[in-house]
Design a protein around this motif. Sequence first.
Motif, mmCIF file in Angstrom:
data_model
loop_
_atom_site.group_PDB
_atom_site.id
_atom_site.type_symbol
_atom_site.label_atom_id
_atom_site.label_comp_id
_atom_site.label_asym_id
_atom_site.label_seq_id
_atom_site.Cartn_x
_atom_site.Cartn_y
_atom_site.Cartn_z
ATOM 1 N N ARG A 140 0.881 -1.056 0.008
ATOM 2 C CA ARG A 140 -0.111 0.049 -0.035
ATOM 3 C C ARG A 140 0.757 1.441 -0.153
ATOM 4 O O ARG A 140 0.663 2.142 -0.764
ATOM 5 C CB ARG A 140 -1.013 -0.176 1.234
ATOM 6 N N GLN A 141 1.848 1.263 0.786
ATOM 7 C CA GLN A 141 2.919 2.376 0.867
ATOM 8 C C GLN A 141 3.534 2.463 -0.578
ATOM 9 O O GLN A 141 3.692 3.702 -1.014
ATOM 10 C CB GLN A 141 3.939 2.095 2.099
ATOM 11 N N LEU A 142 3.924 1.428 -1.163
ATOM 12 C CA LEU A 142 4.692 1.399 -2.507
ATOM 13 C C LEU A 142 3.674 1.905 -3.507
ATOM 14 O O LEU A 142 4.007 3.001 -4.270
ATOM 15 C CB LEU A 142 5.170 0.042 -2.610
ATOM 16 N N LEU A 143 2.604 1.531 -3.556
ATOM 17 C CA LEU A 143 1.753 2.008 -4.487
ATOM 18 C C LEU A 143 1.253 3.423 -4.289
ATOM 19 O O LEU A 143 1.262 4.313 -5.296
ATOM 20 C CB LEU A 143 0.257 1.322 -4.362
ATOM 21 N N ALA A 144 1.220 3.890 -3.116
ATOM 22 C CA ALA A 144 0.792 5.393 -2.750
ATOM 23 C C ALA A 144 1.936 6.425 -3.517
ATOM 24 O O ALA A 144 1.552 7.295 -4.175
ATOM 25 C CB ALA A 144 0.596 5.452 -1.187
ATOM 26 N N GLN A 181 10.413 -4.604 9.696
ATOM 27 C CA GLN A 181 9.084 -4.988 10.161
ATOM 28 C C GLN A 181 8.460 -3.939 11.017
ATOM 29 O O GLN A 181 7.235 -3.589 10.855
ATOM 30 C CB GLN A 181 9.052 -6.444 10.852
ATOM 31 N N PRO A 182 9.342 -3.146 12.033
ATOM 32 C CA PRO A 182 8.520 -2.218 12.691
ATOM 33 C C PRO A 182 8.396 -0.779 12.072
ATOM 34 O O PRO A 182 8.004 0.193 12.680
ATOM 35 C CB PRO A 182 9.763 -2.117 13.772
ATOM 36 N N GLU A 183 8.803 -0.836 10.785
ATOM 37 C CA GLU A 183 8.450 0.518 10.224
ATOM 38 C C GLU A 183 6.954 0.830 10.149
ATOM 39 O O GLU A 183 6.523 1.941 9.796
ATOM 40 C CB GLU A 183 9.382 0.273 8.662
ATOM 41 N N PHE A 184 6.190 -0.118 10.145
ATOM 42 C CA PHE A 184 4.782 0.101 9.646
ATOM 43 C C PHE A 184 3.905 0.179 10.658
ATOM 44 O O PHE A 184 4.069 -0.447 11.956
ATOM 45 C CB PHE A 184 4.333 -1.065 8.618
ATOM 46 N N ALA A 185 2.991 0.957 10.672
ATOM 47 C CA ALA A 185 2.025 1.261 11.565
ATOM 48 C C ALA A 185 1.188 -0.064 12.093
ATOM 49 O O ALA A 185 0.942 -0.175 13.575
ATOM 50 C CB ALA A 185 0.778 2.100 11.193
ATOM 51 N N GLU A 186 1.096 -1.029 11.351
ATOM 52 C CA GLU A 186 0.354 -2.249 11.759
ATOM 53 C C GLU A 186 1.264 -3.052 12.813
ATOM 54 O O GLU A 186 0.838 -3.643 13.825
ATOM 55 C CB GLU A 186 0.456 -3.386 10.618
ATOM 56 N N THR A 205 8.543 -1.510 20.462
ATOM 57 C CA THR A 205 9.659 -0.600 20.376
ATOM 58 C C THR A 205 10.936 -0.857 20.769
ATOM 59 O O THR A 205 10.922 -2.023 21.122
ATOM 60 C CB THR A 205 9.087 0.605 21.525
ATOM 61 N N ALA A 206 11.745 0.044 20.552
ATOM 62 C CA ALA A 206 13.164 -0.204 21.094
ATOM 63 C C ALA A 206 13.726 -1.377 20.222
ATOM 64 O O ALA A 206 14.410 -2.374 20.675
ATOM 65 C CB ALA A 206 13.520 -0.255 22.349
ATOM 66 N N ILE A 207 13.293 -1.758 18.912
ATOM 67 C CA ILE A 207 13.624 -2.724 18.359
ATOM 68 C C ILE A 207 14.365 -2.194 16.812
ATOM 69 O O ILE A 207 13.451 -1.854 15.923
ATOM 70 C CB ILE A 207 12.334 -3.789 17.682
ATOM 71 N N PRO A 208 15.527 -2.221 16.514
ATOM 72 C CA PRO A 208 16.216 -1.490 15.517
ATOM 73 C C PRO A 208 16.128 -2.197 14.319
ATOM 74 O O PRO A 208 15.853 -3.424 14.394
ATOM 75 C CB PRO A 208 17.770 -1.661 15.998
ATOM 76 N N PHE A 209 15.923 -1.394 13.215
ATOM 77 C CA PHE A 209 15.557 -1.739 12.215
ATOM 78 C C PHE A 209 16.178 -1.010 11.092
ATOM 79 O O PHE A 209 16.398 0.426 11.192
ATOM 80 C CB PHE A 209 14.110 -2.129 11.757
ATOM 81 N N LEU A 210 16.534 -1.528 9.492
ATOM 82 C CA LEU A 210 16.761 -0.677 8.487
ATOM 83 C C LEU A 210 15.518 -0.025 8.074
ATOM 84 O O LEU A 210 14.692 -0.445 7.634
ATOM 85 C CB LEU A 210 17.729 -1.571 7.493
ATOM 86 N N ARG A 211 16.109 1.320 7.574
ATOM 87 C CA ARG A 211 15.164 2.082 6.483
ATOM 88 C C ARG A 211 16.214 2.747 5.579
ATOM 89 O O ARG A 211 17.199 3.290 6.165
ATOM 90 C CB ARG A 211 14.231 2.864 7.370
ATOM 91 N N ALA A 264 2.238 8.917 8.673
ATOM 92 C CA ALA A 264 3.443 9.135 8.223
ATOM 93 C C ALA A 264 3.728 8.153 7.002
ATOM 94 O O ALA A 264 3.698 6.971 7.353
ATOM 95 C CB ALA A 264 4.616 8.846 9.302
ATOM 96 N N PRO A 265 4.262 8.621 5.898
ATOM 97 C CA PRO A 265 4.891 7.537 4.845
ATOM 98 C C PRO A 265 6.043 6.841 5.396
ATOM 99 O O PRO A 265 6.869 7.724 5.949
ATOM 100 C CB PRO A 265 4.801 8.591 3.582
ATOM 101 N N SER A 266 5.962 5.753 4.789
ATOM 102 C CA SER A 266 7.209 4.871 5.284
ATOM 103 C C SER A 266 8.392 5.373 4.152
ATOM 104 O O SER A 266 8.023 5.949 2.924
ATOM 105 C CB SER A 266 7.251 3.417 5.237
ATOM 106 N N PHE A 267 9.543 4.883 4.175
ATOM 107 C CA PHE A 267 10.537 4.933 3.003
ATOM 108 C C PHE A 267 10.347 4.180 1.807
ATOM 109 O O PHE A 267 10.583 4.692 0.741
ATOM 110 C CB PHE A 267 12.167 4.513 3.461
#
Length: 373
Positions: free
Chosen positions: A37-41, A244-249, A259-265, A289-292
């Motif tokens: 959904r983010q990619l398509l937006a 995985q933690p990037e998204f609101a879901e 929270t406090a789970i580091p991830f790549l963006r 907020a849009p994701s990367f």
Amino acid sequence: MNTSTSPSGSERTAAEPAVRIGALVPLTRPGWVEGGRQLLAGLELAVHDVNEAGGVDGRPLELVVRDTAADPRRAEAAVEELAGLGVAAVAGEYHSVVARAAAGRADALGLPFLCSSAVLDALTEQPTQWVARLAPPQSRGWRTYADFLLGAGHRRIAVAAQQSVYWASGAGILRDHLAARGGSLVELDMGALTPEKVCDALDEDGATALLLLLGHPDPAVPVVEAVRRDGRLAGLTIGAPAGQPEFAEWAGLLGDDGTAIPFLRYLPERLTPLGERVERTLRERLAGAPSFVAFEGYDTITVLADVLRRTGGGADRARTAASWPRVVVEGTRGQIRFSRTPGIGVWQWAGPPVQVVDRDPADRDRFRVLHTG
């Protein structure tokens, strides 16, 4: 899902035939729907903006969307269908294994493919002129993540992993990078372990960090819940390099446990002026907020529109593909140029930003930048 999108600005050029771009996105399960959904937006907003600015030499852009549902065979079939429909190029895809299948088919058919988000180094089996990519290679991103772990004092690291080319590739990158710097990696096979058994294994092993090389929401969410509730593992760091933690879901399912789970963006410290404008519009469209990933989608169309303007609208696909090394485009996250990177068989943007971030325990909607690479 099969749709075509030709936004409002194209009315001015309705007499001209549209320049069609195929879009591959995961919009249904088992695909990561929120990523799709983010990619398509991002893709759709960029098409709208291109058309508002006059399209491609007076012709409107039209997005022909196909849902891959994280299925490589479905992606291959979609690429064949889109090639038959006469699209000038194919764009998108979030899942690496799916993008690899799409890239292989595009290469075989002689169809330009600009991959937005997939990071698997071996996107094609052999070097190709037909495929370019905006996302950084997995080797670059995951080595950056390993450097972050080492800098934080972690030397013994465990990964809870499912079977997948993508996860196996990531584990190999981490293992080699850590071993060369005095660290070690142990793999926990999620095909054989329950979340509770993962906790037992972690307690016995003595690892100080657990990385989730797992699908979302299952089994990633149950593993996080089990670890957070196990008093033996109170000091354990949980990480999720795949984002995985990037998204609101994620925050919605896990609350404070997420929270406090580091991830790549893949965002810079500051967006470009274009990126700031796009961020405001995407925030309105997405009601958050849009994701990367959304910015990757926008940049994909921005690059393709530039290429198609310089190659007569994409009628000559070979000419379009030959233009990758001549791209110089200001995107939302910096200037985009493609080059050949050692070990990577596609045209690669060498400069995408890489960050390690997490959700702030004091405000789960706020991201903290922990490391850049």
